[in-house]
Design a protein around this motif. Sequence first.
Motif, PDB file in Angstrom:
ATOM      1  N   SER A  74       0.838  -1.206   0.000  1.00 31.81           N
ATOM      2  CA  SER A  74       0.000   0.000   0.000  1.00 31.81           C
ATOM      3  C   SER A  74       0.875   1.260   0.000  1.00 31.81           C
ATOM      4  O   SER A  74       1.826   1.348   0.777  1.00 31.81           O
ATOM      5  CB  SER A  74      -0.910   0.002   1.233  1.00 31.81           C
ATOM      6  N   PRO A  75       0.545   2.245  -0.841  1.00 35.99           N
ATOM      7  CA  PRO A  75       1.346   3.470  -0.874  1.00 35.99           C
ATOM      8  C   PRO A  75       1.077   4.399   0.308  1.00 35.99           C
ATOM      9  O   PRO A  75       1.849   5.323   0.552  1.00 35.99           O
ATOM     10  CB  PRO A  75       0.908   4.138  -2.187  1.00 35.99           C
ATOM     11  N   VAL A  76      -0.026   4.171   1.033  1.00 38.54           N
ATOM     12  CA  VAL A  76      -0.399   5.047   2.159  1.00 38.54           C
ATOM     13  C   VAL A  76      -1.084   4.222   3.249  1.00 38.54           C
ATOM     14  O   VAL A  76      -1.492   3.091   3.021  1.00 38.54           O
ATOM     15  CB  VAL A  76      -1.403   6.157   1.713  1.00 38.54           C
ATOM     16  N   SER A  77      -1.236   4.831   4.430  1.00 37.08           N
ATOM     17  CA  SER A  77      -2.103   4.252   5.455  1.00 37.08           C
ATOM     18  C   SER A  77      -3.544   4.561   5.059  1.00 37.08           C
ATOM     19  O   SER A  77      -3.830   5.692   4.611  1.00 37.08           O
ATOM     20  CB  SER A  77      -1.826   4.881   6.818  1.00 37.08           C
ATOM     21  N   GLY A  78      -4.430   3.598   5.236  1.00 35.04           N
ATOM     22  CA  GLY A  78      -5.816   3.844   4.840  1.00 35.04           C
ATOM     23  C   GLY A  78      -6.629   2.572   4.824  1.00 35.04           C
ATOM     24  O   GLY A  78      -6.307   1.593   5.504  1.00 35.04           O
ATOM     25  N   THR A  79      -7.688   2.587   4.008  1.00 34.81           N
ATOM     26  CA  THR A  79      -8.635   1.470   3.962  1.00 34.81           C
ATOM     27  C   THR A  79      -8.700   0.897   2.557  1.00 34.81           C
ATOM     28  O   THR A  79      -8.759   1.647   1.572  1.00 34.81           O
ATOM     29  CB  THR A  79     -10.046   1.979   4.365  1.00 34.81           C
ATOM     30  N   VAL A  80      -8.713  -0.433   2.483  1.00 31.39           N
ATOM     31  CA  VAL A  80      -8.803  -1.106   1.188  1.00 31.39           C
ATOM     32  C   VAL A  80     -10.211  -0.926   0.624  1.00 31.39           C
ATOM     33  O   VAL A  80     -11.198  -1.101   1.336  1.00 31.39           O
ATOM     34  CB  VAL A  80      -8.479  -2.613   1.346  1.00 31.39           C
ATOM     35  N   GLY A  81     -10.270  -0.563  -0.667  1.00 31.20           N
ATOM     36  CA  GLY A  81     -11.572  -0.409  -1.335  1.00 31.20           C
ATOM     37  C   GLY A  81     -11.851  -1.587  -2.253  1.00 31.20           C
ATOM     38  O   GLY A  81     -11.519  -2.730  -1.929  1.00 31.20           O
ATOM     39  N   ASP A  82     -12.403  -1.296  -3.412  1.00 31.25           N
ATOM     40  CA  ASP A  82     -12.789  -2.349  -4.364  1.00 31.25           C
ATOM     41  C   ASP A  82     -11.655  -2.670  -5.337  1.00 31.25           C
ATOM     42  O   ASP A  82     -10.739  -1.883  -5.534  1.00 31.25           O
ATOM     43  CB  ASP A  82     -13.985  -1.858  -5.196  1.00 31.25           C
ATOM     44  N   MET A  83     -11.796  -3.831  -5.983  1.00 30.23           N
ATOM     45  CA  MET A  83     -10.982  -4.107  -7.178  1.00 30.23           C
ATOM     46  C   MET A  83     -11.666  -3.356  -8.307  1.00 30.23           C
ATOM     47  O   MET A  83     -12.875  -3.491  -8.497  1.00 30.23           O
ATOM     48  CB  MET A  83     -10.997  -5.597  -7.509  1.00 30.23           C
TER      49      MET A  83
END
Length: 451
Positions: A74-83
Amino acid sequence: MKIFRFKGGFHPAGHKELSAGRMVKDLPLLPRYTVMLRQNVGAPPQVCVKKGDHVEKGSCIATAAGILSVPLHSPVSGTVGDMVTVPGPNGTAVEALEIFSAPAEEQKWDGTLAPIDEWRDTSAAILKKRILDAGITGMGGAAFPTHVKLSPPPEKVLDTLILNGAECEPFLTSDDTLMRLHARAVLTGGAIAAKILGITEIIVGIEENKNEAVSAMEQAAWGIPGVNIAVVPLPVKYPQGGEKQLIYALTGRKVVLGTLPMDVGCAVLNVGSCYAIWDAVLNGHPLVERITTVTGTPVVSPGNYRIPIGASLSAVLENAGGIRERSNVGKIIFGGPMMGFAQYSLEVPVSKNTSGILLLERTEAAQFTGGPCLCCGKCVEHCPMQLPVSTLSKACENERYDLAQKNHVLACLECGVCSSVCPARRPNVQHFRKAKTELKEIQWKEKNKKI
Ligand code: SF4
Ligand code: SF4
């Protein structure tokens, strides 16, 4: 040190002054990134997170799926979304994973990969595994996994590691910037790669129009024990940074058709990959961002930007000040004007091998007409691989891929020289790219028929 001059090539206008000689600018945190799954030559990695998962900067989001595959982070801290499906840099739609950023104050690195401070006392196997775990690939061309490059078969005896800092593509200055500002890190990455290969000789090839980079690398070379480093300024000539041309220029060894650099005792790494190796080993950081040149006369603030993988082209341009008023943009290219790929969507994401983003005015963009060949011989004279270019071009135009193969189209570097020098503006390199794709398809079908 003796320098060998390769045959062919030419001297395009450099245009480096648009972006050279400055500090690196950071792109501000974006709300959303789309990380393409296929960012290496082999199989795309397999996603190992699900929608809603929390990730940190550098958390693994896809694991390697085969020998030529590398993980993605992941390029940042955050939340995984959709494909999602996004336009890829080569014009086809590709799969990507969305990451939605956490607020700036919550950004932090994932600490899974611990720094290896004592890398000199660490085994080659552990260092190589770190390079794989950090997802490092070549950062200019085909995105070949670096750990594979550093794994020659035991029967191949290597004695020289070449660091490619030639950056012969017009307009691009990201390698120059890395060498000027991070020379010691680049050379430490090179020394780690040399340790993995079990060799002590490192040659750094840099085109002589990068004075500051040459000085910075020469000074830094004194502080790297355990290896012999020669920093060699090279004549400015395109494609000096082609792997075969660079090996010949620095060692006089010829990588003939059907062989690899390791067959002449060499391994070649781009300086960007060396910097990524340093960052992965000494800091425990996977490859999640890169320095990319954003340039061209239409760009308001051209320069070199540190860009997280997965940032969209539109976001990058917006943060580079946008496009000048009254600009009439004729072409947007990922890479340089010689070997880069024209882009048709502003939503294409930056990937590990996006060395440059180049905007050209309509009047600057080369227009290929596909007119008849004038048999002037210029393409043959300038081809650095000494290919029978005009014969090849006509064969490809007539879809005679059998003839193209006989005339060694697969040896074409796709360097673009033959298109640039052609007075009839024939799209030679486009013909050769298509022919190579068709031939690979034919070979693949034949192989599968036999199984
Ligand atoms: S693109 Fe291929 S054929 Fe054309 S000059 Fe380069 S190597 Fe030669
Ligand atoms: S440079 Fe162009 S016109 Fe001249 S021989 Fe080559 S393809 Fe034909």
